[in-house]
Design a protein around this motif. Structure first.
Motif, PDB file in Angstrom:
ATOM      1  N   SER A 186       0.796  -1.238   0.000  1.00  0.00           N
ATOM      2  CA  SER A 186       0.000   0.000   0.000  1.00  0.00           C
ATOM      3  C   SER A 186       0.829   1.288   0.000  1.00  0.00           C
ATOM      4  N   GLN A 228       2.917  -9.135  -2.624  1.00  0.00           N
ATOM      5  CA  GLN A 228       1.554  -8.642  -2.852  1.00  0.00           C
ATOM      6  C   GLN A 228       1.505  -7.947  -4.194  1.00  0.00           C
ATOM      7  N   PHE A 268      -9.997  -1.616   7.031  1.00  0.00           N
ATOM      8  CA  PHE A 268      -8.634  -1.146   6.800  1.00  0.00           C
ATOM      9  C   PHE A 268      -8.670   0.364   6.995  1.00  0.00           C
ATOM     10  N   PHE A 270      -7.154   2.641   5.571  1.00  0.00           N
ATOM     11  CA  PHE A 270      -6.937   3.454   4.361  1.00  0.00           C
ATOM     12  C   PHE A 270      -8.043   3.278   3.335  1.00  0.00           C
ATOM     13  N   THR A 271      -9.051   2.444   3.628  1.00  0.00           N
ATOM     14  CA  THR A 271     -10.191   2.332   2.722  1.00  0.00           C
ATOM     15  C   THR A 271     -11.489   2.377   3.526  1.00  0.00           C
ATOM     16  N   GLY A 302      -7.175  -7.661   0.660  1.00  0.00           N
ATOM     17  CA  GLY A 302      -8.150  -6.677   1.099  1.00  0.00           C
ATOM     18  C   GLY A 302      -8.399  -5.668   0.007  1.00  0.00           C
ATOM     19  N   ALA A 325      -8.910   0.701  -4.075  1.00  0.00           N
ATOM     20  CA  ALA A 325      -7.595   0.071  -3.959  1.00  0.00           C
ATOM     21  C   ALA A 325      -7.790  -1.371  -3.537  1.00  0.00           C
ATOM     22  N   PHE A 326      -6.829  -2.195  -3.911  1.00  0.00           N
ATOM     23  CA  PHE A 326      -6.840  -3.573  -3.409  1.00  0.00           C
ATOM     24  C   PHE A 326      -5.407  -4.034  -3.229  1.00  0.00           C
ATOM     25  N   GLY A 327      -5.227  -5.066  -2.423  1.00  0.00           N
ATOM     26  CA  GLY A 327      -3.907  -5.667  -2.256  1.00  0.00           C
ATOM     27  C   GLY A 327      -4.082  -7.162  -2.102  1.00  0.00           C
TER      28      GLY A 327
HETATM   29  N1  PHE Z   1      -2.674  -3.354   2.519  1.00  0.00           N
HETATM   30  C1  PHE Z   1      -3.672  -4.267   3.005  1.00  0.00           C
HETATM   31  C2  PHE Z   1      -2.960  -5.405   3.717  1.00  0.00           C
HETATM   32  O1  PHE Z   1      -1.974  -5.893   3.285  1.00  0.00           O
HETATM   33  C3  PHE Z   1      -4.544  -4.795   1.890  1.00  0.00           C
HETATM   34  C4  PHE Z   1      -5.336  -3.720   1.247  1.00  0.00           C
HETATM   35  C5  PHE Z   1      -4.865  -3.028   0.156  1.00  0.00           C
HETATM   36  C6  PHE Z   1      -6.591  -3.397   1.765  1.00  0.00           C
HETATM   37  C7  PHE Z   1      -5.614  -2.031  -0.437  1.00  0.00           C
HETATM   38  C8  PHE Z   1      -7.333  -2.411   1.186  1.00  0.00           C
HETATM   39  C9  PHE Z   1      -6.859  -1.733   0.083  1.00  0.00           C
HETATM   40  O2  PHE Z   1      -3.366  -5.806   4.776  1.00  0.00           O
END
Ligand code: PHE
Length: 357
Positions: A186, A228, A268, A270-271, A302, A325-327
């Motif tokens: 992230s 990731q 999370f 950040f989201t 996430g 966003a996603f990871g």
């Molecule tokens: N960075 C989070 C994690 O590794 C995953 C995530 C990424 C969640 C982007 C929401 C948005 O735990």
């Protein structure tokens, strides 16, 4: 130099010093010789101290001689040092030399075996391909990040309980706990958004693969060093529907039509809103097993809508822009696609395992 100048015999000092410089046969010996010659407890230092006892004329003359001597000795030491460094370098190179003729080609008893890319690398490339086909570009970040990028700009201030989600490895650099091996990809979102703001190049449609680190004990689903792939879209009018559609499209493209996915509400910092992205466990096909801790589902990562606090941290106007966003875990994707019951196989380097992919 005469006896009238007292105890300072410059010529004898020089002869002694030259002898020990020339006798040094390693840089370590030369370092020792150097401190014995010009260091605080050297005869040279003693000679300097004894100048005070001389009459002014002699003091000036002998002082000057000593200074000139120091200059000559320093030059000689430097000269000797470069000789010794060259010798030691040559020895080290010789030691490290690889004999590239060692492998006998063309001999059927020892055919040259070519390696191939590791499953995780192949998986990363395939994931990139899926996203590139959907219109994303690929960006990269750095593995060591400051607290700001890994946490604060992502709306995780110091002492925020969410830091507990990330057992971090800190780098011994600067103030304690200010530089961290990134615990997720992230922070690359923050770099991209900062860059886009500086260049005036919004929107963003990027994926960011990379290595991450957490103080986790390895088990069937976790590695302390893992990978990731982060995704970030910042554009006008982006909705949760865009996120869900992107994930759905990705799931079918990468795992095929038989694997089902679901989004579960999650948190999370950040989201907002946030979700966990899970797919059917491919080891037991949903029946429950050790790999999925008997749940039938495996979490791949996430996701969520970029939290306004994150946009504020990088100065993006939330009245104009929104984003998702996603990871996802790359190792997890490899594990689920290839039905690998225990993720530790990815790092054990057993060729019988690696050759299958
Ligand atoms: N960075 C989070 C994690 O590794 C995953 C995530 C990424 C969640 C982007 C929401 C948005 O735990």
């Amino acid at each position: 130099m005469s006896a009238a100048d007292g105890p300072v015999d410059v010529a004898a000092l020089e002869a002694d010093a030259n002898r020990s410089i020339d006798a040094s046969s390693t840089t370590a010996e030369l370092d020792a010789a150097e401190s014995a010659i010009v260091g605080k407890r050297s005869a040279m230092a003693a000679a300097h101290r004894s100048l005070g006892g001389l009459d002014p004329d002699a003091r000036r003359r002998v002082g000057q001689e000593l200074n000139e001597l120091r200059g000559r000795l320093e030059q000689r030491i430097a000269g000797r040092r470069s000789e010794l460094v060259a010798v030691e370098r040559a020895a080290a190179l010789e030691e490290d030399r690889m004999d590239l003729t060692e492998v006998v080609t063309g001999d059927v008893r020892s055919p040259v075996v070519r390696g191939h890319r590791h499953l995780v690398t192949t998986t990363r490339d395939q994931l990139e391909d899926v996203f590139v086909a959907m219109g994303f570009n690929v960006a990269e970040g750095r593995e060591a990040e400051t607290d700001w990028y890994n946490f604060e700009a992502l709306n995780i201030p110091p002492a925020h309980p969410a830091r507990g989600m990330y057992d971090s490895f800190y780098v011994d650099l600067g103030e304690p706990e200010t530089v961290v091996l990134r615990t997720h990809t992230s922070p690359v979102q923050i770099h991209l958004m900062e860059h886009a703001m500086a260049e005036g190049s919004l929107p963003i449609h990027s994926v960011m693969p990379g290595r991450c680190f957490r103080r986790d004990t390895a088990d069937a689903r976790h590695l302390p060093v893992f990978h990731q792939i982060e995704g970030l879209v910042v554009d006008h009018g982006i909705t949760f529907g865009d996120l869900a559609g992107t994930i759905e499209t990705f799931t079918t493209a990468y795992f095929g039509p038989d694997v089902h996915s679901r989004l579960r509400p999650a948190y999370f910092p950040f989201t907002e809103p946030s979700a966990e992205y899970e797919i059917t466990c491919t080891i037991c096909l949903g029946a429950g097993c050790r790999t999925c801790s008997d749940t039938g589902w495996v979490e791949l990562g996430g996701c969520g809508m970029v939290d306004p606090a994150v946009f504020d941290a990088v100065g993006i106007d939330t009245a104009l822009w929104s984003g998702f966003a996603f990871g996802f875990g790359i190792d997890r994707c490899a594990q689920m696609r290839h039905e690998i019951a225990d993720m530790r196989a990815l790092v054990e380097n057993d060729l019988r395992f690696l050759r299958q992919f």
